[in-house]
Every structure is written in structure tokens, then in C-alpha cells.
Enzyme design. Structure first.
Site, PDB file in Angstrom:
ATOM      1  N   TYR A 101     -79.816  15.908  70.945  1.00  0.00           N
ATOM      2  CA  TYR A 101     -80.588  15.578  70.117  1.00  0.00           C
ATOM      3  C   TYR A 101     -81.110  17.026  69.378  1.00  0.00           C
ATOM      4  O   TYR A 101     -81.708  18.146  70.374  1.00  0.00           O
ATOM      5  CB  TYR A 101     -82.106  15.028  70.740  1.00  0.00           C
ATOM      6  N   GLU A 189     -84.084  14.653  61.534  1.00  0.00           N
ATOM      7  CA  GLU A 189     -83.679  14.051  62.908  1.00  0.00           C
ATOM      8  C   GLU A 189     -82.087  13.794  62.664  1.00  0.00           C
ATOM      9  O   GLU A 189     -81.513  13.152  62.312  1.00  0.00           O
ATOM     10  CB  GLU A 189     -84.638  12.864  64.006  1.00  0.00           C
TER      11      GLU A 189
END
Ligand code: GDP
Ligand code: MN
Length: 416
Positions: A101, A189
Site C-alpha cells: 500500500y 493512492e
């Protein structure tokens, strides 16, 4: 404003972030063509503005163009968390070994842009933060210096990356930070940033949320807005310059001023009701705007009563009243309405509404109580007046009179 995965990834690519080859399709045939051109195993992904598409069945692998066409057929038209899939991306499938992530957000408490990373990527990062906060790496970025390579390397080490991956990661992190800044984003992201078969890094998923207040500086991004993805009421509200957020309650609220709108929602809650929306018609709203606002409120089928709370400063109560009457002509309705109009031209406003079937209230408390009762289909019963306060003086026992003791002169002198 949220951008689709494919839009976000195309922006990332401009910043040197590696993304899979692929294209976007609106029909199964198009999906087949793209898969044919790619000439290898592909992943077909629904393009809807929600996370967790994978779990919802909106992401499927396909080994052949035939299969790509078939899975695209399945995914197109699918309903994912209330949104209909109208487009799919067809990308070269990645052979994923590890999912990382990597995100950039604003940490308001620290007043810094923050880079967040975790080796436990792929899944919902909020879930990781809840269940295993130690797996989250956070780096605050100085706004004047920007993201330093040493900070990116620190993250790479903490993620357990090795050799060339560290240099690749540093470039990706720098690109992501730059993309975030340039787009006036509130979030950028990559989840997952995949470690693929050959050990290289690849942005398999992407998400950018742009701050709406910065959109005027980015006409190219503003043009990416997907009208399909918004409820028609939100599109309509934007057209009229109304701040409207749909909620799930049953009392439609029309208020001028954001603070007053929030207060109104609080008071509705206090009296056992639940607001159907937040709606700020703004200062100096015209009849047109009020009419649009009422149409939007009444289009919500959950609405059982409408509460108007207008504090006329710049906004004139007569103008608002005219808007309400206009809207009621356009959208005849049986929905009960309660109105509290105070301030500039309130008398004129009330006179205009005299013939409309509306309950009036002089205080917000009374208006909220009436709206809550109306939404329940009950008659509003004014609260009983408080019992009269009777003043009963307490009997005070007087102290017994005692003779004053005469002081001795000598004692007085000593005290001095
Ligand atoms: P999200 O569910 O909306 O976050 O969509 P993602 O694009 O992140 O995909 C969800 C999951 O599907 C990823 O975490 C991967 O496990 C898997 N996935 C997505 N793309 C690929 C791919 O190209 N190859 C493989 N093997 N899995 C993929
Ligand atoms: Mn994802």
C-alpha cells in the site's frame, strides 16, 4: 472529486509511475479487441468510484480474448455498491508476488502532507490501521522541502524492498507526491503497488481524490467528471450552486448558511428526527435557486416532511417565499412543510406563504418539533407550559439577641 482508477493511473504514468498496459472498454466487443491487441492474459476491471471492487466480483482475469469478452459481458451492467458499471478497463494481468500500500494524504493534526505505506497492501488500509497499526509506516513531508529521497528510502527499507526495488520505489514515491501536489489532491493512492514476477514494481490500482476547491485550476481534471457516477440530485444541485449532501433520514432541510444548516440537523436529531439531507442555499438565494432546492429535496422518496429554516440577513424572506410558491407550482406535493422565516422582509414572506398549506414556527425548536411530528404523521402537540414558579420565602430563624460585650481598653491597645 474522485477520479476513476484508469484516470488516476494515466496521471500517475505521466509522473513516471509504471502502470500495466491496457485500455478502457464500454462493450464486451471492445474488451475483446483490447485483449487481442495485448495478446496475453488480461485483467478486466469495473470502473466505478468505490473501493473493494475485487471482493464485489468486479475484477476478473481472462486468459483469451474470448474469455475477456465473456467476463466483460458479466461485469458491464453489474451493480457494485449501488453504482452501475458502464466501463471496464482491460489491462495486462500482472503476476503479483506481493501487494504494497502506498498513499499520500493530508494529516490535518500534523499540518503536513503525509506518505503512508504498508507491506500489508491490497486490502482496505483502514482495516490494517485498526487491526495491525504497527504495519503502517508514516512519513511527514515538510512543505518547503518536499519528499526527500532518504525518506522514500526509509519507507522502502521498512517495506523490506531490496536492491533495484529501492531505487524504483524512490522514483514512484516521488512521482506520487508530485502528482498529489500538482492535482491539488486530498488523496493519491496506489493499492496495490505490486511486486511482480520479475521483482519489479507496478501500480496495479490507482485512486486520486481532487479537492473540489482546487478544481478551477484544473479544467483538464474537471472535464474527467463522470456524470453517471453522481446521483442526479447532486448534479442538479451543483448546477444551481447549492451545497447539497444526501443523507438517509426523512426530514428534508432547506437552510441558508452552512452553520445554520448543521444546527438545524442537530436540532432535528435532538427531537428524535433524522435529516434527509444537508442543504445550504447560500446567502441572497433567488426564487429560482429555492425552487431548484425544493425540487431536489422532494425528489428524495425518503422525505416525509420538509423543514425550512431561513434566517434573512442578505437573503430576503420574501424572495425565499416566492421560491417556495414557485416550486410548489412546479412540483405539487402532499409532503407536509414547516417553515421558520425570520429576518429581512419576514412579514412580506409570511404574507406570500399565507395561502400555501404550510405550518409556520417562530423558533427553530418549535419548527423542528413540528417537522418531526409531521414526518411521523402525528399532530404537533405543543409542550405543556412549565409549572408556575411560586416564591415561598424560607422562614429564617433569627439568632438570639445577646448583649454586646464591652471591650477592655487595654486589650485594644495591645492588639495594635
Ligand atoms: P479494488 O478491489 O477496488 O481495490 O481493486 P484492485 O485493483 O486493487 O484489485 C483488487 C485485487 O485484485 C488486488 O488486490 C489483486 O489481488 C487482484 N488483482 C488486480 N489486478 C490484478 C492482476 O493484474 N493480476 C492479479 N493476479 N491479480 C490482480
Ligand atoms: Mn485496490
Amino acid at each position: 472529486m474522485k477520479l476513476h482508477e484508469y484516470q488516476s493511473k494515466r496521471i500517475f504514468a505521466k509522473y513516471g509511475i509504471p502502470i500495466p498496459k491496457g485500455d478502457i472498454a464500454s462493450t464486451p466487443e471492445e474488451a475483446r479487441h483490447i485483449a487481442t491487441d495485448l495478446g496475453r492474459r488480461v485483467v478486466v476491471k469495473s470502473q466505478v468510484l468505490v473501493g473493494g471492487r475485487g471482493k464485489a466480483g468486479g475484477i476478473k482475469l481472462a486468459s483469451t480474448p474470448d474469455e475477456a469478452e465473456r467476463v466483460a459481458q458479466e461485469i458491464l451492467g453489474m451493480n457494485i455498491k449501488g453504482l452501475t458499471v458502464r466501463k471496464v478497463s482491460v489491462d495486462e494481468a500482472a503476476e503479483i508476488q506481493q501487494e504494497i500500500y502506498l498513499g499520500v494524504v493530508i494529516d490535518r493534526a500534523a499540518r503536513r502532507v503525509t506518505m503512508i505505506a504498508s507491506a500489508a497492501g491490497g486490502m482496505d488500509i483502514e482495516e490494517v490501521a485498526r487491526t495491525a497499526p504497527e504495519k503502517i509506516i508514516k512519513v511527514l513531508i515538510d512543505p518547503f522541502i518536499g519528499l526527500c529521497d532518504y525518506q522514500a528510502r526509509q519507507i522502502a527499507f521498512a517495506l523490506g524492498l531490496k536492491g533495484d526495488q529501492i531505487r524504483e520505489f524512490t522514483a514512484i514515491a516521488g512521482g506520487l507526491y508530485k502528482a498529489f501536489l500538482d492535482a491539488d489532491a486530498s488523496l493519491a493512492e496506489i493499492n496495490p503497488l505490486a511486486v511482480v514476477g520479475t521483482g519489479e514494481l507496478l501500480a496495479v490500482d490507482g485512486k486520486i481524490v481532487v479537492d473540489d476547491n482546487g478544481l478551477f485550476r484544473h479544467p483538464d481534471i474537471a472535464a474527467m467528471r463522470d456524470a453517471d457516477e453522481q446521483t442526479s440530485s447532486e448534479t442538479e444541485a451543483r448546477k444551481f450552486g447549492l451545497s447539497y449532501i444526501q443523507l438517509d433520514g426523512e426530514i428534508g432541510c432547506m437552510v441558508n448558511g452552512a452553520g445554520l444548516a448543521m444546527t438545524t440537523m442537530d436540532i432535528v436529531k435532538l427531537f428524535g428526527g433524522s435529516p434527509a439531507n444537508f442543504l445550504d442555499i447560500g446567502g441572497g438565494a433567488t426564487a429560482d435557486k429555492v425552487a431548484a432546492a425544493l425540487r431536489i429535496i422532494l425528489a428524495d422518496l425518503n422525505v416525509k416532511a420538509v423543514l425550512f429554516n431561513i434566517f434573512g440577513g442578505i437573503t430576503r424572506c420574501d424572495e425565499v417565499a416566492r421560491g417556495i410558491v414557485t416550486a410548489l407550482h412546479q412540483v405539487p406535493t402532499q409532503t407536509p412543510m414547516v417553515v421558520r422565516l425570520v429576518g429581512t422582509n419576514e412579514e412580506e414572506g409570511r404574507a406570500i406563504l399565507a395561502n400555501a398549506k404550510m405550518q409556520t414556527a417562530s423558533t427553530l425548536v418549535e419548527a423542528a418539533q413540528k417537522a418531526v411530528a409531521a414526518a411521523k404523521g402525528e399532530e404537533y402537540v405543543p409542550p405543556p407550559p412549565p409549572p408556575p414558579v411560586v416564591y415561598k420565602p424560607k422562614k429564617i430563624k433569627l439568632a438570639q439577641k445577646t448583649k454586646p460585650v464591652a471591650r477592655k481598653k487595654t486589650a485594644k491597645k495591645k492588639a495594635r
